[in-house]
Design a protein around this motif. Structure first.
Motif, PDB file in Angstrom:
ATOM      1  N   SER A 274       6.246   4.865  -6.736  1.00  0.00           N
ATOM      2  CA  SER A 274       5.819   5.545  -7.967  1.00  0.00           C
ATOM      3  C   SER A 274       6.701   5.117  -9.141  1.00  0.00           C
ATOM      4  CB  SER A 274       5.892   7.050  -7.773  1.00  0.00           C
ATOM      5  OG  SER A 274       7.135   7.414  -7.257  1.00  0.00           O
ATOM      6  N   LYS A 307      -2.644   7.831  -8.304  1.00  0.00           N
ATOM      7  CA  LYS A 307      -3.390   8.958  -7.727  1.00  0.00           C
ATOM      8  C   LYS A 307      -3.411   8.843  -6.199  1.00  0.00           C
ATOM      9  CE  LYS A 307      -7.326  11.429  -6.879  1.00  0.00           C
ATOM     10  NZ  LYS A 307      -7.037  12.123  -5.650  1.00  0.00           N
ATOM     11  N   CYS A 308      -3.631   7.619  -5.713  1.00  0.00           N
ATOM     12  CA  CYS A 308      -3.662   7.416  -4.265  1.00  0.00           C
ATOM     13  C   CYS A 308      -2.327   7.795  -3.636  1.00  0.00           C
ATOM     14  CB  CYS A 308      -3.973   5.967  -3.932  1.00  0.00           C
ATOM     15  SG  CYS A 308      -5.627   5.485  -4.358  1.00  0.00           S
ATOM     16  N   LEU A 309      -1.241   7.450  -4.318  1.00  0.00           N
ATOM     17  CA  LEU A 309       0.084   7.788  -3.783  1.00  0.00           C
ATOM     18  C   LEU A 309       0.232   9.291  -3.659  1.00  0.00           C
ATOM     19  CD1 LEU A 309       2.891   5.633  -5.347  1.00  0.00           C
ATOM     20  CD2 LEU A 309       1.941   5.556  -3.074  1.00  0.00           C
ATOM     21  N   ILE A 310      -0.256  10.006  -4.671  1.00  0.00           N
ATOM     22  CA  ILE A 310      -0.150  11.461  -4.630  1.00  0.00           C
ATOM     23  C   ILE A 310      -0.951  12.008  -3.455  1.00  0.00           C
ATOM     24  CG2 ILE A 310      -0.812  13.572  -5.863  1.00  0.00           C
ATOM     25  CD1 ILE A 310       0.219  12.249  -8.357  1.00  0.00           C
ATOM     26  N   ASP A 311      -2.073  11.347  -3.163  1.00  0.00           N
ATOM     27  CA  ASP A 311      -2.851  11.773  -1.994  1.00  0.00           C
ATOM     28  C   ASP A 311      -2.166  11.409  -0.691  1.00  0.00           C
ATOM     29  OD1 ASP A 311      -4.805  12.818  -3.511  1.00  0.00           O
ATOM     30  OD2 ASP A 311      -6.074  11.044  -3.509  1.00  0.00           O
ATOM     31  N   GLY A 312      -1.095  10.656  -0.765  1.00  0.00           N
ATOM     32  CA  GLY A 312      -0.354  10.337   0.449  1.00  0.00           C
ATOM     33  C   GLY A 312      -0.643   8.976   1.027  1.00  0.00           C
ATOM     34  N   ALA A 313      -1.195   8.073   0.220  1.00  0.00           N
ATOM     35  CA  ALA A 313      -1.510   6.743   0.742  1.00  0.00           C
ATOM     36  C   ALA A 313      -0.230   5.933   0.941  1.00  0.00           C
ATOM     37  CB  ALA A 313      -2.439   6.015  -0.218  1.00  0.00           C
ATOM     38  N   ASP A 314      -0.368   4.833   1.661  1.00  0.00           N
ATOM     39  CA  ASP A 314       0.787   4.031   2.014  1.00  0.00           C
ATOM     40  C   ASP A 314       1.320   3.261   0.807  1.00  0.00           C
ATOM     41  OD1 ASP A 314       2.270   2.876   4.465  1.00  0.00           O
ATOM     42  OD2 ASP A 314       1.765   1.159   3.222  1.00  0.00           O
ATOM     43  N   GLU A 315       2.639   3.267   0.629  1.00  0.00           N
ATOM     44  CA  GLU A 315       3.238   2.648  -0.554  1.00  0.00           C
ATOM     45  C   GLU A 315       3.046   1.139  -0.569  1.00  0.00           C
ATOM     46  OE1 GLU A 315       7.338   3.830  -0.700  1.00  0.00           O
ATOM     47  OE2 GLU A 315       6.770   5.468  -2.018  1.00  0.00           O
ATOM     48  N   GLN A 318      -0.591   0.062  -1.447  1.00  0.00           N
ATOM     49  CA  GLN A 318      -0.931   0.321  -2.846  1.00  0.00           C
ATOM     50  C   GLN A 318      -0.221  -0.644  -3.771  1.00  0.00           C
ATOM     51  OE1 GLN A 318      -3.273   2.220  -3.890  1.00  0.00           O
ATOM     52  NE2 GLN A 318      -3.723   3.119  -1.910  1.00  0.00           N
TER      53      GLN A 318
ATOM     54  N   LYS B 144       2.439  20.325   0.541  1.00  0.00           N
ATOM     55  CA  LYS B 144       2.898  20.658  -0.809  1.00  0.00           C
ATOM     56  C   LYS B 144       3.439  22.086  -0.877  1.00  0.00           C
ATOM     57  CE  LYS B 144       2.238  17.007  -3.416  1.00  0.00           C
ATOM     58  NZ  LYS B 144       2.418  16.180  -2.261  1.00  0.00           N
ATOM     59  N   SER B 171       8.193   8.966  -2.892  1.00  0.00           N
ATOM     60  CA  SER B 171       7.088   9.277  -3.802  1.00  0.00           C
ATOM     61  C   SER B 171       6.348  10.529  -3.369  1.00  0.00           C
ATOM     62  CB  SER B 171       6.084   8.131  -3.841  1.00  0.00           C
ATOM     63  OG  SER B 171       6.706   6.926  -4.125  1.00  0.00           O
ATOM     64  N   LYS B 172       6.426  10.839  -2.058  1.00  0.00           N
ATOM     65  CA  LYS B 172       5.664  11.983  -1.566  1.00  0.00           C
ATOM     66  C   LYS B 172       6.457  13.282  -1.613  1.00  0.00           C
ATOM     67  CE  LYS B 172       3.266   8.854   1.373  1.00  0.00           C
ATOM     68  NZ  LYS B 172       3.333   8.267   2.703  1.00  0.00           N
ATOM     69  N   LYS B 295      -2.019  -1.636   8.775  1.00  0.00           N
ATOM     70  CA  LYS B 295      -1.079  -2.507   8.078  1.00  0.00           C
ATOM     71  C   LYS B 295      -0.832  -3.784   8.868  1.00  0.00           C
ATOM     72  CE  LYS B 295       2.812  -0.729   6.139  1.00  0.00           C
ATOM     73  NZ  LYS B 295       3.743   0.391   5.890  1.00  0.00           N
ATOM     74  N   ALA B 318      -6.058  -1.321   1.053  1.00  0.00           N
ATOM     75  CA  ALA B 318      -5.472  -0.196   0.328  1.00  0.00           C
ATOM     76  C   ALA B 318      -6.499   0.925   0.170  1.00  0.00           C
ATOM     77  CB  ALA B 318      -4.973  -0.653  -1.035  1.00  0.00           C
ATOM     78  N   GLU B 321      -7.115   2.676   3.530  1.00  0.00           N
ATOM     79  CA  GLU B 321      -5.957   3.448   3.977  1.00  0.00           C
ATOM     80  C   GLU B 321      -5.904   4.774   3.225  1.00  0.00           C
ATOM     81  OE1 GLU B 321      -1.979   4.878   4.632  1.00  0.00           O
ATOM     82  OE2 GLU B 321      -2.794   4.339   2.675  1.00  0.00           O
ATOM     83  N   HIS B 322      -6.220   4.689   1.924  1.00  0.00           N
ATOM     84  CA  HIS B 322      -6.252   5.914   1.124  1.00  0.00           C
ATOM     85  C   HIS B 322      -7.300   6.882   1.651  1.00  0.00           C
ATOM     86  CE1 HIS B 322      -7.579   7.960  -2.786  1.00  0.00           C
ATOM     87  NE2 HIS B 322      -6.567   8.627  -2.289  1.00  0.00           N
ATOM     88  N   ARG B 325      -6.261   8.754   4.677  1.00  0.00           N
ATOM     89  CA  ARG B 325      -5.409   9.921   4.429  1.00  0.00           C
ATOM     90  C   ARG B 325      -6.244  11.133   4.063  1.00  0.00           C
ATOM     91  NH1 ARG B 325       0.290   9.102   5.188  1.00  0.00           N
ATOM     92  NH2 ARG B 325       0.100   6.932   5.702  1.00  0.00           N
ATOM     93  N   LEU B 326      -7.285  10.883   3.281  1.00  0.00           N
ATOM     94  CA  LEU B 326      -8.088  12.009   2.824  1.00  0.00           C
ATOM     95  C   LEU B 326      -8.974  12.522   3.935  1.00  0.00           C
ATOM     96  CD1 LEU B 326      -9.205  10.724  -0.674  1.00  0.00           C
ATOM     97  CD2 LEU B 326      -7.321  12.220  -0.119  1.00  0.00           C
TER      98      LEU B 326
END
Lengths: 339, 354
Positions: A274, A307-315, A318, B144, B171-172, B295, B318, B321-322, B325-326
């Protein structure tokens, strides 16, 4: 067993101004509020502005100056970590607001104005329902209770509440004022900071005094009393400029493997993605040699990745995608994968 | 005992890879006090080693006498009681746990444990109050809500306990939590450092090393020290004395994925997709995390691709992968990625070769 030392006290709390007139860099606000303090006539207040500019400090200082020893019984302070749903507004806040208080000499002999204050810190995180529930409460008990809302974004406060308050905008601190405060703290704490580090500190904290002080204290704890700009960079979690620069350059070459290697290195070094995003964004926007359209393309993908990072996607994935997208935009390759 | 544990540095003085960080940490706790800490960095970089060494530095050898407990917690939440069972590792001075193991109930665990620790505050001979340390692993996997409640509890009970957080990707972790801690970034050791460590172990074990062997292991380990040491030991078990061109052991699941990658590149058809699905399932039931599978698969596929396709493939990786997660069921998204890859690749083949 390890005893607790007083050194663990946060400098942010230790050097918080106690009086309204000591609040740095907010002249208009201070002037207006000093007036009201003298007359003891306070409207409902709404403070807004970026973090670390002195909003909470000002609110607490007003309360302390008005009530002195009576602070405990006259002030209700709620912030985002307290439960502030609609139920709390209906019960706790209403009950507190409804109690009548007298003026004049109280048992401690301090001259108090005849009202109480409810400070709602981080009010923009209150739900709209809760804010609506406050409207009538504010008016009904306005004789005995003043509200003070503190928030970062005034647009998140519903209009009916905002219109009932006197609004004060807090602006980000300029560099001179910030360095002045920092030097004062350094002198008190016996910390040495060279001029290079001082400039670095004000630039990485972006007008947020609290952040600057926190960084300073962390650096002082970790590296002792003499702090260089590199020390500050490492405690703040800022990615060194060269790292972002080399990623950007790798994208410019148009060679995918080069960019991929940069990305793997960045992740292995443990830099947070981020942070890379926000610094890369600054670099792209400030660049003079690329067209506006390219900038827009890169920024758009940056926003999506964030936004994807906030959803928890892989760094890693991304970051790789952002790099590949930036490369395609910079080198005018085809943008095939439109969705 | 595995070499990973046998040669783990026990004190801050013995740490060789992150010399500078270790020295700074030593200064930090020289007054037997520390702020809340947040260690972050990739896995196998040495976060845990540093934390354990730091605890030893603060509390002395007492911190090493740990017991593993499976503790049931009964938590009153409003009208109902929640039962959570969690494994904790604790000594007299610290408690270590993975709150994310409790799934969506992690919030209660975080609050309850800190409260309990605060209640039993240790007092030393002189009557001064001490503190305990709570080590929370994988904070990036906390929900969260749990992180929000952590932020509040951190402030309220800061007198009685210090919290050390440990996570892979910062970041998380909420900004509010981060700003309350002293953040310490642990970078992965470089290849040279890994080679040094391996050579040190070889010397201690009295092993003969052929030229370049440690370099190959370091190369393969992807800058992950733990993996490098495990791999080194595996090689030794497999064949000793080492031969000059002995390959570094690869993990079997990685080999398996590279097979899958060749399968995909060789043929793009629904039939092949069906076959690959079986293989992916095989990996998932063996508890390889889906994002790791994705990955690795991307990595293997990238090796076989032209650079113009790489952009597109990495974008879709990418993207899926996103989505993974969802979503709920990882296999759908893995398969979607493979199908997407097949279609891109086939299109490319047709366009190039007709």
């Amino acid at each position: 067993m390890a005893p607790i030392h007083s050194s663990s006290q946060q400098w942010v709390e230790k050097y918080r101004p106690k009086q309204v007139k000591d609040v740095a860099h907010q002249e208009e606000v201070v002037r207006a509020l000093t007036n009201t303090l003298e007359t003891g006539n306070l409207p409902h207040l709404l403070f807004y502005g970026p973090p670390g500019t002195g909003k909470t400090t000002t609110a607490l200082a007003i309360a302390h100056q008005l009530f002195g020893p009576e602070y405990k019984s006259r002030v209700l302070e709620l912030n985002a970590s307290d439960d502030r749903g609609i139920n709390v507004v209906r019960t706790k806040i209403k009950d507190f607001a409804a109690v009548a208080v007298g003026s004049g000499n109280t048992n401690s002999g301090y001259l108090c104005p005849p009202f109480k204050i409810i400070i709602l810190d981080e009010a923009d995180s209150m739900t709209e329902d809760a804010q609506n529930a406050l409207r009538r409460t504010m008016e009904t008990y306005s004789k005995v209770t003043r509200f003070c809302f503190i928030c970062n974004y005034v647009s998140r406060i519903i209009e009916p509440l905002a219109s009932r308050c006197a609004k004060f905008r807090f602006k980000p601190l300029v560099e001179d004022i910030m360095t002045g405060r920092i030097l004062h703290i350094c002198k008190e704490e016996g910390v040495h900071l060279d001029s290079d580090a001082l400039t670095m500190l004000s630039s990485i904290s972006e007008g947020d005094l609290r952040r600057a002080i926190t960084y300073l204290q962390s650096a002082a704890r970790l590296y002792g009393s003499s702090i260089s700009s590199n020390n500050l960079i490492s405690v703040s979690g800022i990615v060194p400029k060269e790292v972002v620069q080399s990623l950007y350059q790798a994208c410019k070459t148009g060679q995918f493997d080069l960019a991929q290697k940069e990305v793997s290195d960045i992740i292995a070094e443990g830099h947070p993605a981020s942070q890379i995003f926000s610094q890369l964004y600054d670099m792209v926007v400030q660049a003079t040699d690329i067209s506006d359209e390219t900038k827009a393309r890169i920024s758009q993908r940056l926003a999506e990745a964030d936004k994807c990072l906030i959803d928890g996607a892989d760094e890693y994935l991304q970051l790789l995608d952002v790099a590949s997208n930036a490369m395609r935009s910079l080198c005018n390759m085809t943008q095939e994968c439109c969705y | 005992m595995l070499w990973v544990d046998k040669y783990r540095p026990r004190s801050l003085d013995k740490i060789s890879v992150h010399r500078e960080i270790a020295n700074n940490l030593k200064n930090l706790v020289s007054e037997h006090d520390c702020p809340h800490l947040l260690f972050y960095g990739p896995s196998g970089a040495g976060k845990k080693t540093l934390i354990m060494a730091l605890l030893k530095q603060i509390f002395g050898p007492g911190a090493e006498k740990v017991k593993v407990e499976n503790k049931p917690w009964k938590i009153e939440a409003g009208t109902r009681t929640i039962d959570v069972e969690l494994t904790t590792v604790s000594s007299n001075h610290h408690v270590e746990l993975n709150p994310s193991d409790a799934g969506f109930q992690d919030r209660y665990v975080v609050q309850e444990i800190i409260k309990e620790m605060a209640k039993s505050r240790p007092i030393d001979v002189n009557g001064t109050k001490g503190f305990k340390v709570l080590v929370l692993n994988e904070v990036d996997k906390l929900s969260k809500e749990a992180q929000h409640s952590l932020r509040r509890t951190m402030e309220i009970y800061s007198g009685a306990c210090r919290i050390i957080l440990c996570c892979d990707s910062v970041s998380k972790v909420l900004e509010a939590v981060r700003s309350r801690c002293l953040n310490i970034r642990i970078n992965s050791p470089s290849k040279e450092q890994i080679v040094d460590v391996l050579e040190y172990i070889a010397k201690k074990e009295g092993l003969q090393l052929p030229m370049g062997f440690t370099g190959r292991i370091a190369q393969q380990s992807n800058r992950n020290l733990r993996r490098a040491i495990l791999c080194f030991e595996a090689c030794k078990v497999q064949q000793y004395p080492f031969t000059d061109n002995q390959p570094a052991q690869t993990l079997d699941w990685e080999q398996y994925i590279s097979e899958i990658a060749s399968d995909i590149v060789n043929e793009q058809s629904p039939k092949r997709l069906y076959m690959v699905r079986g293989k992916i399932y095989e990996l998932l039931v063996n508890c390889i995390p889906p994002e790791v599978v994705l990955k690795r698969l991307l990595f293997e596929l990238m090796k076989k691709l032209d650079s113009e396709l790489k952009h597109e493939v990495c974008h879709w990786a990418a993207y899926y992968e996103h989505r993974m997660r969802l979503g709920q069921k990882a296999i759908f998204h893995l398969e979607a990625f493979i199908a997407k890859f097949m279609s891109i690749y086939k299109k490319f083949l047709i366009a190039t070769f007709g």
